[in-house]
Design a protein around this motif. Structure first.
Motif, PDB file in Angstrom:
ATOM      1  N   SER A   9       0.828  -1.206   0.000  1.00 59.36           N
ATOM      2  CA  SER A   9       0.000   0.000   0.000  1.00 59.36           C
ATOM      3  C   SER A   9       0.866   1.262   0.000  1.00 59.36           C
ATOM      4  N   GLY A  10       0.617   2.139  -0.947  1.00 60.51           N
ATOM      5  CA  GLY A  10       1.331   3.419  -1.004  1.00 60.51           C
ATOM      6  C   GLY A  10       2.566   3.380  -1.882  1.00 60.51           C
ATOM      7  N   ALA A  14       4.422  -0.263  -7.177  1.00 64.54           N
ATOM      8  CA  ALA A  14       3.424  -1.334  -7.176  1.00 64.54           C
ATOM      9  C   ALA A  14       2.119  -0.859  -7.809  1.00 64.54           C
ATOM     10  N   TRP A  15       1.771   0.398  -7.539  1.00 63.83           N
ATOM     11  CA  TRP A  15       0.512   0.935  -8.101  1.00 63.83           C
ATOM     12  C   TRP A  15       0.556   0.900  -9.628  1.00 63.83           C
ATOM     13  N   ARG A  16       1.740   1.196 -10.179  1.00 62.09           N
ATOM     14  CA  ARG A  16       1.881   1.173 -11.647  1.00 62.09           C
ATOM     15  C   ARG A  16       1.646  -0.229 -12.200  1.00 62.09           C
ATOM     16  N   ALA A  17       2.187  -1.229 -11.530  1.00 64.22           N
ATOM     17  CA  ALA A  17       1.982  -2.615 -11.992  1.00 64.22           C
ATOM     18  C   ALA A  17       0.497  -2.975 -11.901  1.00 64.22           C
ATOM     19  N   LEU A  18      -0.142  -2.568 -10.803  1.00 62.08           N
ATOM     20  CA  LEU A  18      -1.579  -2.848 -10.651  1.00 62.08           C
ATOM     21  C   LEU A  18      -2.382  -2.163 -11.748  1.00 62.08           C
ATOM     22  N   ASN A  34       2.400  -6.796   3.732  1.00 57.35           N
ATOM     23  CA  ASN A  34       2.377  -5.894   4.888  1.00 57.35           C
ATOM     24  C   ASN A  34       3.819  -5.458   5.204  1.00 57.35           C
ATOM     25  N   PHE A  35       4.133  -4.187   4.835  1.00 57.67           N
ATOM     26  CA  PHE A  35       5.502  -3.690   5.052  1.00 57.67           C
ATOM     27  C   PHE A  35       5.859  -3.707   6.534  1.00 57.67           C
ATOM     28  N   PRO A 216      -4.758   1.307   0.081  1.00 58.49           N
ATOM     29  CA  PRO A 216      -5.760   1.175   1.153  1.00 58.49           C
ATOM     30  C   PRO A 216      -5.504   2.111   2.330  1.00 58.49           C
ATOM     31  N   HIS A 217      -4.235   2.271   2.718  1.00 56.81           N
ATOM     32  CA  HIS A 217      -4.021   3.075   3.939  1.00 56.81           C
ATOM     33  C   HIS A 217      -4.155   4.571   3.658  1.00 56.81           C
ATOM     34  N   TRP A 218      -4.181   4.977   2.392  1.00 56.59           N
ATOM     35  CA  TRP A 218      -4.425   6.389   2.063  1.00 56.59           C
ATOM     36  C   TRP A 218      -5.882   6.761   2.279  1.00 56.59           C
TER      37      TRP A 218
END
Ligand SMILES: N[C@@H](CCC(=O)N[C@@H](CS)C(=O)NCC(=O)O)C(=O)O
Length: 222
Positions: A9-10, A14-18, A34-35, A216-218
């Motif tokens: 998350s964040g 990773a967001w680009r791959a998604l 989970n970082f 999600p955590h944003w």
């Protein structure tokens, strides 16, 4: 077997791959790391990516890390919609915009973001202010492109838009953080200061999966 995408998350990478999976409407299984539990440093994860970073993509026997490698793999695997251009000129324009981000935006972005999220704002204030000036210069550059174009590179949504979008969102999130306020960086309302970027973001958000992949955590307070 469905593609698996390990992400955090964040993470703009990773967001680009998604987003690449979503824009191409490729079915995948989401594996949220989970970082804070160090799951990206666990032996099983390190076996997939020795650098212990997200994203990682698994497609049967193929295991990939490095976001651009993942995006290119997906573009080859499912060519439509083409995200890296159909002609040499289109491809070059897309790669140039991705390169502009990597070589001119990433370093000042990291210089601003890291102390805000991980501490050290007081000690690094001067460097952060200088980096924020660089970021404004780069944002003004893409504002100019987007004043006369709907997308960053060419007539269609492309990997260039996927590359830039998460990073401008992350910079803005840092900009609204309480730790940033004494510095007057003016990065907390990018869409207001740069209206063409604001309109472009809304267009990006109409593409498939933007809300589904929003960190999600944003969704909680900054
Ligand atoms: N060059 C890598 C960068 C990936 C990256 O930096 N991921 C970060 C999240 S934004 C990460 O997993 N950091 C965890 C760590 O380094 O411990 C890529 O393009 O995928």
């Amino acid at each position: 077997m469905a593609i698996e995408l390990y992400w955090g998350s964040g993470s703009p990478f990773a967001w680009r791959a998604l987003l690449t999976l979503e824009w191409k409407q490729i079915p995948y299984t989401s594996k949220l790391i989970n970082f804070s539990k160090g799951e990206h440093k666990a032996p099983g994860f390190i076996a997939m990516n020795p650098r212990g970073k997200v994203p990682v993509l698994k497609d049967g026997d193929v295991t990939l890390y490095e976001t651009l490698a993942i995006m290119n793999y997906l573009d080859r695997k499912q060519p439509e919609p083409a995200l890296f251009g159909r002609t040499p000129a289109e491809a070059a324009a897309i790669w140039r915009e991705i390169s502009e981000c990597i070589y001119y935006f990433d370093l000042p972005a990291f210089t601003v973001i890291a102390p805000i999220f991980f501490g050290g704002v007081n000690e690094k204030a001067d460097a952060m202010k200088a980096a924020a000036e660089s970021l404004h210069g780069e944002l003004a550059r893409i504002e100019k492109i987007l004043t006369t174009a709907d997308w960053l590179a060419g007539a269609r949504p492309s990997a260039a838009d996927i590359w830039w979008y998460p990073e401008t969102m992350l910079v803005e999130r840092a900009g609204v953080n309480a730790a940033a306020q004494p510095l007057g960086l003016d990065l907390g309302s990018i869409a207001k200061r740069y209206p063409a970027i604001g309109r472009w973001r809304k267009r990006v958000e109409t593409q498939p999966g933007c809300e589904r992949t929003y960190p999600p955590h944003w969704k909680q307070a900054a």
